[in-house]
Design a protein around this motif. Structure first.
Motif, PDB file in Angstrom:
ATOM      1  N   ALA A 145      32.221  36.830  18.075  1.00 21.46           N
ATOM      2  CA  ALA A 145      32.590  38.254  18.315  1.00 21.46           C
ATOM      3  C   ALA A 145      34.305  38.401  18.918  1.00 21.46           C
ATOM      4  O   ALA A 145      35.022  38.797  18.632  1.00 21.46           O
ATOM      5  CB  ALA A 145      32.214  39.437  19.384  1.00 21.46           C
ATOM      6  N   GLU A 146      34.473  37.001  19.968  1.00 21.06           N
ATOM      7  CA  GLU A 146      35.659  36.767  20.120  1.00 21.06           C
ATOM      8  C   GLU A 146      36.649  36.756  19.279  1.00 21.06           C
ATOM      9  O   GLU A 146      37.385  36.823  19.406  1.00 21.06           O
ATOM     10  CB  GLU A 146      35.374  35.719  21.302  1.00 21.06           C
ATOM     11  N   HIS A 147      36.260  34.899  18.671  1.00 19.18           N
ATOM     12  CA  HIS A 147      37.480  34.061  17.507  1.00 19.18           C
ATOM     13  C   HIS A 147      38.014  35.917  16.526  1.00 19.18           C
ATOM     14  O   HIS A 147      38.671  36.309  15.671  1.00 19.18           O
ATOM     15  CB  HIS A 147      36.133  34.180  16.837  1.00 19.18           C
ATOM     16  N   ILE A 148      36.874  36.603  16.145  1.00 14.81           N
ATOM     17  CA  ILE A 148      37.062  37.913  14.978  1.00 14.81           C
ATOM     18  C   ILE A 148      38.144  39.480  15.324  1.00 14.81           C
ATOM     19  O   ILE A 148      38.907  39.951  15.163  1.00 14.81           O
ATOM     20  CB  ILE A 148      35.520  38.190  14.442  1.00 14.81           C
ATOM     21  N   SER A 149      37.710  39.318  16.845  1.00 16.13           N
ATOM     22  CA  SER A 149      38.118  40.320  18.151  1.00 16.13           C
ATOM     23  C   SER A 149      39.838  39.998  18.049  1.00 16.13           C
ATOM     24  O   SER A 149      40.117  40.439  18.111  1.00 16.13           O
ATOM     25  CB  SER A 149      37.396  41.211  19.118  1.00 16.13           C
ATOM     26  N   GLY A 150      39.857  38.546  18.063  1.00 18.61           N
ATOM     27  CA  GLY A 150      40.944  38.112  18.363  1.00 18.61           C
ATOM     28  C   GLY A 150      41.635  37.598  19.422  1.00 18.61           C
ATOM     29  O   GLY A 150      42.710  37.813  20.567  1.00 18.61           O
ATOM     30  N   ARG A 151      40.522  38.098  20.677  1.00 20.73           N
ATOM     31  CA  ARG A 151      40.281  38.225  21.902  1.00 20.73           C
ATOM     32  C   ARG A 151      40.580  36.335  22.299  1.00 20.73           C
ATOM     33  O   ARG A 151      39.845  35.083  22.143  1.00 20.73           O
ATOM     34  CB  ARG A 151      39.627  39.010  23.034  1.00 20.73           C
ATOM     35  N   SER A 152      40.784  36.011  23.877  1.00 19.61           N
ATOM     36  CA  SER A 152      40.997  34.712  24.312  1.00 19.61           C
ATOM     37  C   SER A 152      39.864  34.488  25.206  1.00 19.61           C
ATOM     38  O   SER A 152      39.694  35.452  25.884  1.00 19.61           O
ATOM     39  CB  SER A 152      42.276  34.614  24.949  1.00 19.61           C
ATOM     40  N   VAL A 153      39.434  33.408  25.139  1.00 20.25           N
ATOM     41  CA  VAL A 153      38.207  33.191  25.871  1.00 20.25           C
ATOM     42  C   VAL A 153      38.213  32.674  26.868  1.00 20.25           C
ATOM     43  O   VAL A 153      38.811  31.909  26.477  1.00 20.25           O
ATOM     44  CB  VAL A 153      37.201  32.439  24.716  1.00 20.25           C
TER      45      VAL A 153
END
Lengths: 237, 177
Positions: free
Chosen positions: B64-72
């Motif tokens: 989800a973080e990868h697809i939405s482009g958010r920084s983990v």
């Protein structure tokens, strides 16, 4: 019933998994950011390109991008670069030449794409450029890093050299050090990397002209000039 | 009146059994009502299914973080961005996290089926978990020696896969054959 029960359990888990994925990917589900982080992002907006729009869409890269040239320029050249990559160093003077030549008709954007395992200083260099950007000196640091690439590339620890460049550019050194390891900088590099992956970038330098990838062999000045002119002609039609 | 069901000891039923393979040869339980599967085996497969859920949750979050482009954000170690934005975070354009979701969901499904005495599922689970464990070793090597940073979510996945491997190894050793 016992025969179908495991399949029912699997289906239930699949449903919960899809639901959880959908919930986590909702645009409004951004994790909260500390106050100082968002203010630092805002200062980055002002220092790197005043008046540009801040977009939150996925895979659009760090916003605002580091750009030279007007936002409404007919041709946009977007480079995915690594400060430690030698071909990027060779492309640097070429881009400087076309920037001058095409003036306001060309907008040049630089995106961070440090090739971490191959280039040990690439990430620190990217962090340094981004930290300089937070004090409004991204392009100055960008130029220094590329011009002196051969020097710092050989060093065991390039950080003191980058701090030297920061001092040379008149940056607040303490803030530069703090920013270089900050979440804001980390996120900008991360977002540029996401954009690179989304566009299928495999190496550096990768250049896009109006969102069309330019083959590596066409990055020679004369060929690049022809391609930019072709884009200008296309945009006039 | 003819009846479909046959009585125990009926000659025709016995001859039918002699001519046909056991349904468990095809991964279908012989007699789900009989409860012939050892309880410990069921418990171990059940535990494997539960552990797979932890890995599934971890992978879904990273996807989800990868697809939405958010920084983990890492809270325990500090290398999440370095690891998750490296070249090794995708395989031919497919995020590793997505592959993780598929792997953990397969492991969960197979462990669940194996717990319900689907024999073929147990064999497939061993293969899937074996591949996952080898991949985990490779990813740990990359984090330690190539990227030089660790991501806590990847470490969690490594722990989950290791536990899965141990559970599957125990169950196979104790109950195979």
């Amino acid at each position: 019933m016992k025969r179908t029960l495991p399949f029912l359990i699997i289906l239930a888990v699949l449903g919960v998994a899809l639901g959880a994925g959908w919930y986590l990917m909702r645009p409004g589900n951004d994790s909260p950011r500390p106050e100082n982080t968002s203010s630092a992002v805002n200062s980055a907006v002002v220092s790197s390109s005043p008046g540009s729009k801040v977009s939150n869409s996925a895979n659009s890269g760090a916003q605002p991008p580091h750009a030279i040239g007007p936002e409404n320029a007919p041709v946009t050249l977007e480079e995915f670069g690594d400060f430690e990559c030698p071909p990027c160093g060779l492309l640097h003077p070429v881009l400087k030449t076309v920037e001058k030549e095409f003036g306001p008709r060309l907008r040049v954007i630089f995106r961070e794409f440090p090739l971490v395992p191959a280039h040990p200083h690439a990430l620190v260099a990217a962090r340094s450029a981004e930290a300089a950007g937070l004090q409004g000196k991204f392009w100055e640091m960008h130029d220094l890093l590329f011009k002196n690439q051969k020097t710092w590339h050989e060093e065991f620890d390039a950080r003191p050299t980058f701090e030297g460049y920061a001092t040379q550019l008149g940056l607040d050194l303490e803030r530069f050090r703090r920013d270089a390891s900050s979440q804001v900088v980390e996120q900008r590099i991360f977002l540029d990397g996401k954009r690179a992956h989304a566009l299928g970038v495999k190496g550096t330098p990768t250049v896009f002209l109006n969102q069309r990838e330019v083959p590596f062999e066409s990055l020679a000045p004369e060929k690049l000039r022809v391609l930019i002119n072709a884009e200008l002609t296309r945009s006039e039609k | 009146m003819c009846e479909w069901t046959t009585r125990s000891g009926d000659v025709s039923a016995m001859s039918l059994q002699a001519r046909t393979h056991s349904s468990s040869d095809y991964g279908v339980p012989d007699n789900p009502e009989a409860g012939a599967q050892p309880r410990k085996e069921v418990r171990l497969y059940g535990a494997a299914a539960l552990v797979s859920l932890a890995g599934l949750a971890d992978s879904i979050y990273l996807t989800a973080e990868h697809i939405s482009g958010r920084s983990v954000k890492c809270t325990i170690v500090s290398g999440c961005s370095e690891v998750l934005s490296s070249h090794y975070a995708t395989v031919r354009g497919i995020p590793l996290a997505v592959i993780g979701v598929a792997a953990y969901f397969s492991a969960f499904s197979l462990a669940t089926l194996a717990a319900f005495d689907y024999k073929l599922a147990g064999t497939l689970l061993t293969i899937v978990v074996g591949v996952m464990f080898l991949t985990t070793l490779w990813l740990l090597y990359l984090q330690a020696f190539v990227i030089g940073h660790f991501c806590q979510f990847c470490l969690l996945s490594a722990i989950v896969t290791t536990i899965l491997t141990v559970l599957v190894a125990i169950v196979r050793k104790a109950f195979s054959g």
